[in-house]
Design a protein around this motif. Sequence first.
Motif, mmCIF file in Angstrom:
data_model
loop_
_atom_site.group_PDB
_atom_site.id
_atom_site.type_symbol
_atom_site.label_atom_id
_atom_site.label_comp_id
_atom_site.label_asym_id
_atom_site.label_seq_id
_atom_site.Cartn_x
_atom_site.Cartn_y
_atom_site.Cartn_z
ATOM 1 N N LEU A 110 0.852 -1.247 0.064
ATOM 2 C CA LEU A 110 0.010 -0.008 0.092
ATOM 3 C C LEU A 110 0.942 1.048 -0.105
ATOM 4 O O LEU A 110 1.678 1.441 0.962
ATOM 5 C CB LEU A 110 -0.754 -0.015 1.242
ATOM 6 C CG LEU A 110 -1.726 -1.108 1.560
ATOM 7 C CD1 LEU A 110 -2.349 -1.023 2.880
ATOM 8 C CD2 LEU A 110 -2.536 -1.370 0.407
ATOM 9 N N ILE A 111 0.676 1.998 -0.972
ATOM 10 C CA ILE A 111 1.685 3.240 -1.208
ATOM 11 C C ILE A 111 0.713 4.520 -1.052
ATOM 12 O O ILE A 111 -0.010 4.653 -1.856
ATOM 13 C CB ILE A 111 2.563 3.314 -2.379
ATOM 14 C CG1 ILE A 111 3.361 1.846 -2.366
ATOM 15 C CG2 ILE A 111 3.258 4.477 -2.257
ATOM 16 C CD1 ILE A 111 4.387 1.989 -3.696
ATOM 17 N N CYS A 112 1.133 5.430 -0.172
ATOM 18 C CA CYS A 112 0.448 6.584 -0.099
ATOM 19 C C CYS A 112 1.102 7.509 -1.243
ATOM 20 O O CYS A 112 2.167 7.716 -1.381
ATOM 21 C CB CYS A 112 0.692 7.175 1.240
ATOM 22 S SG CYS A 112 -0.055 8.960 1.205
ATOM 23 N N ARG A 113 0.265 8.397 -2.114
ATOM 24 C CA ARG A 113 0.621 8.908 -3.237
ATOM 25 C C ARG A 113 1.006 10.220 -2.824
ATOM 26 O O ARG A 113 1.304 11.114 -3.416
ATOM 27 C CB ARG A 113 -0.285 8.952 -4.396
ATOM 28 C CG ARG A 113 -1.629 9.704 -3.800
ATOM 29 C CD ARG A 113 -2.246 10.000 -5.167
ATOM 30 N NE ARG A 113 -3.604 10.492 -5.102
ATOM 31 C CZ ARG A 113 -3.784 11.807 -4.489
ATOM 32 N NH1 ARG A 113 -3.104 12.224 -4.245
ATOM 33 N NH2 ARG A 113 -5.315 11.880 -4.201
ATOM 34 N N ARG A 159 3.296 0.453 3.152
ATOM 35 C CA ARG A 159 2.947 -0.680 3.927
ATOM 36 C C ARG A 159 2.699 -1.664 3.520
ATOM 37 O O ARG A 159 2.310 -1.884 2.270
ATOM 38 C CB ARG A 159 1.694 -0.051 4.582
ATOM 39 C CG ARG A 159 1.113 -0.608 5.886
ATOM 40 C CD ARG A 159 -0.110 -0.194 6.613
ATOM 41 N NE ARG A 159 -1.043 -1.203 6.639
ATOM 42 C CZ ARG A 159 -2.569 -1.098 6.815
ATOM 43 N NH1 ARG A 159 -2.993 0.309 6.596
ATOM 44 N NH2 ARG A 159 -3.228 -1.791 6.882
ATOM 45 N N VAL A 209 -1.027 -1.124 -4.365
ATOM 46 C CA VAL A 209 -2.355 -0.158 -4.153
ATOM 47 C C VAL A 209 -2.170 1.163 -3.888
ATOM 48 O O VAL A 209 -1.577 1.265 -2.921
ATOM 49 C CB VAL A 209 -3.502 -0.773 -3.087
ATOM 50 C CG1 VAL A 209 -4.500 0.066 -3.224
ATOM 51 C CG2 VAL A 209 -3.848 -2.396 -3.623
ATOM 52 N N TYR A 210 -2.397 2.080 -4.723
ATOM 53 C CA TYR A 210 -1.891 3.577 -4.419
ATOM 54 C C TYR A 210 -3.267 4.098 -3.638
ATOM 55 O O TYR A 210 -4.304 3.766 -4.078
ATOM 56 C CB TYR A 210 -1.713 4.322 -5.711
ATOM 57 C CG TYR A 210 -0.493 3.806 -6.473
ATOM 58 C CD1 TYR A 210 0.693 4.354 -5.994
ATOM 59 C CD2 TYR A 210 -0.432 2.797 -7.378
ATOM 60 C CE1 TYR A 210 1.915 3.917 -6.599
ATOM 61 C CE2 TYR A 210 0.592 2.387 -7.961
ATOM 62 C CZ TYR A 210 2.033 2.982 -7.503
ATOM 63 O OH TYR A 210 3.101 2.610 -8.288
ATOM 64 N N GLY A 211 -3.114 4.965 -2.945
ATOM 65 C CA GLY A 211 -4.058 5.711 -2.271
ATOM 66 C C GLY A 211 -3.656 6.838 -1.269
ATOM 67 O O GLY A 211 -2.352 6.961 -1.292
ATOM 68 N N LEU A 212 -4.400 7.066 -0.332
ATOM 69 C CA LEU A 212 -4.050 8.059 0.911
ATOM 70 C C LEU A 212 -3.803 7.141 2.135
ATOM 71 O O LEU A 212 -4.718 6.541 2.599
ATOM 72 C CB LEU A 212 -4.847 9.277 0.873
ATOM 73 C CG LEU A 212 -4.910 10.086 -0.456
ATOM 74 C CD1 LEU A 212 -5.929 11.304 -0.103
ATOM 75 C CD2 LEU A 212 -3.473 10.535 -0.335
ATOM 76 N N CYS A 213 -2.957 7.459 2.859
ATOM 77 C CA CYS A 213 -2.616 6.681 3.897
ATOM 78 C C CYS A 213 -3.565 7.544 5.183
ATOM 79 O O CYS A 213 -3.877 8.621 4.908
ATOM 80 C CB CYS A 213 -1.262 6.522 4.559
ATOM 81 S SG CYS A 213 -0.388 8.170 5.078
ATOM 82 N N ASP A 214 -3.380 6.844 6.294
ATOM 83 C CA ASP A 214 -4.038 7.227 7.264
ATOM 84 C C ASP A 214 -4.199 8.860 7.745
ATOM 85 O O ASP A 214 -4.752 9.576 7.576
ATOM 86 C CB ASP A 214 -3.767 6.624 8.569
ATOM 87 C CG ASP A 214 -4.815 6.247 9.572
ATOM 88 O OD1 ASP A 214 -5.610 6.722 9.500
ATOM 89 O OD2 ASP A 214 -4.444 5.442 10.338
ATOM 90 N N SER A 217 -4.726 11.448 4.707
ATOM 91 C CA SER A 217 -6.283 11.520 4.195
ATOM 92 C C SER A 217 -7.080 12.341 5.159
ATOM 93 O O SER A 217 -8.182 13.213 4.934
ATOM 94 C CB SER A 217 -6.673 10.168 3.997
ATOM 95 O OG SER A 217 -6.979 9.360 5.215
#
Lengths: 148, 148
Positions: B100-103, B109, B137-142, B145
């Motif tokens: 899991l990668i925060c963009r 993670r 999976v790219y997105g925003l981490c805790d 966000s």
Amino acid sequence: MQTQPSEIQYLRQQLTEFLRVRHLRKTPERFAILDKAVELSAHFGVDQLYNAMETEGYHVSRATVYNTLELLCEAGILNRHLFATNQARYEVARGSHLHLICRRCGKIREVDDPTLTERLLSETYDGFRPEYSSSIVYGLCDSCSSPL
Amino acid sequence: MQTQPSEIQYLRQQLTEFLRVRHLRKTPERFAILDKAVELSAHFGVDQLYNAMETEGYHVSRATVYNTLELLCEAGILNRHLFATNQARYEVARGSHLHLICRRCGKIREVDDPTLTERLLSETYDGFRPEYSSSIVYGLCDSCSSPL
DNA sequence: TTTCTTGCAAACGATTTGCACTTTG
DNA sequence: CAAAGTGCAAATCGTTTGCAAGAAA
């Protein structure tokens, strides 16, 4: 995966909206780059897009290309991938496929797999908000696995 | 994911065998780098490994580190990944997790998911021989966000 | 007119390469 | 001793950055 006449319309609309919300400017370069990105369609690199525009007689600086592609990612219009090479590749964010990459010749093949993406993004990773995914299977392609 | 005393033995054996089959030489550097790679365990970058060895008083040139890490990938002992950064990361080829990668902040993670890897590698992609996979999976981490 | 954007060129940083020297087989 | 491997430094190449000039709002 053909670009329909309406898709570009829709994407331009999406960009316009994004720029409005963020109070960013509607520059011709941004839309020209979006157009070319959609036209290239499959994964393209920065230079590929830059050269395509140059050939066409539309000049933009590399810096602007870099900036704009990042902007389009921010807007959720493009996705950025880093595959085997050390050169970023972009694609219009509509695909739900995985990438088969040959570790010898570097060739990239796409395979559709809608359920994979769905599975990856629907998961709840407590705290992490998924947006898009990238799956790569490394191995040896047809041509590279035959000869030793 | 703790390094058992036997694992390094096994991996050294694997390297020895690989070198034998390919008629390559058993140099101390290659084994020293393997040892350190296994010790670092989680994804590590070239410089991280280089510095760790340097600190320890074991000097190898960067070029050798690059060469050897590629060799270890060839041998199937390590896997090479390119995540958000433009710096290759390696890991001992035993994981079956996705990243899991925060963009925004780039934090990575790991989430275990043995069935995902299994699914990706057991598929027959006619002509293509899968070896290992990498899912992001790219997105925003805790943290990224919550605040706008 | 005030910022935001662009373009250009210089700066950067990871990786690769060329070559003389060293070591393995 | 021949070939493969190492170390070092220079070269590459994608990407980023600083700053002056140009264009949205």
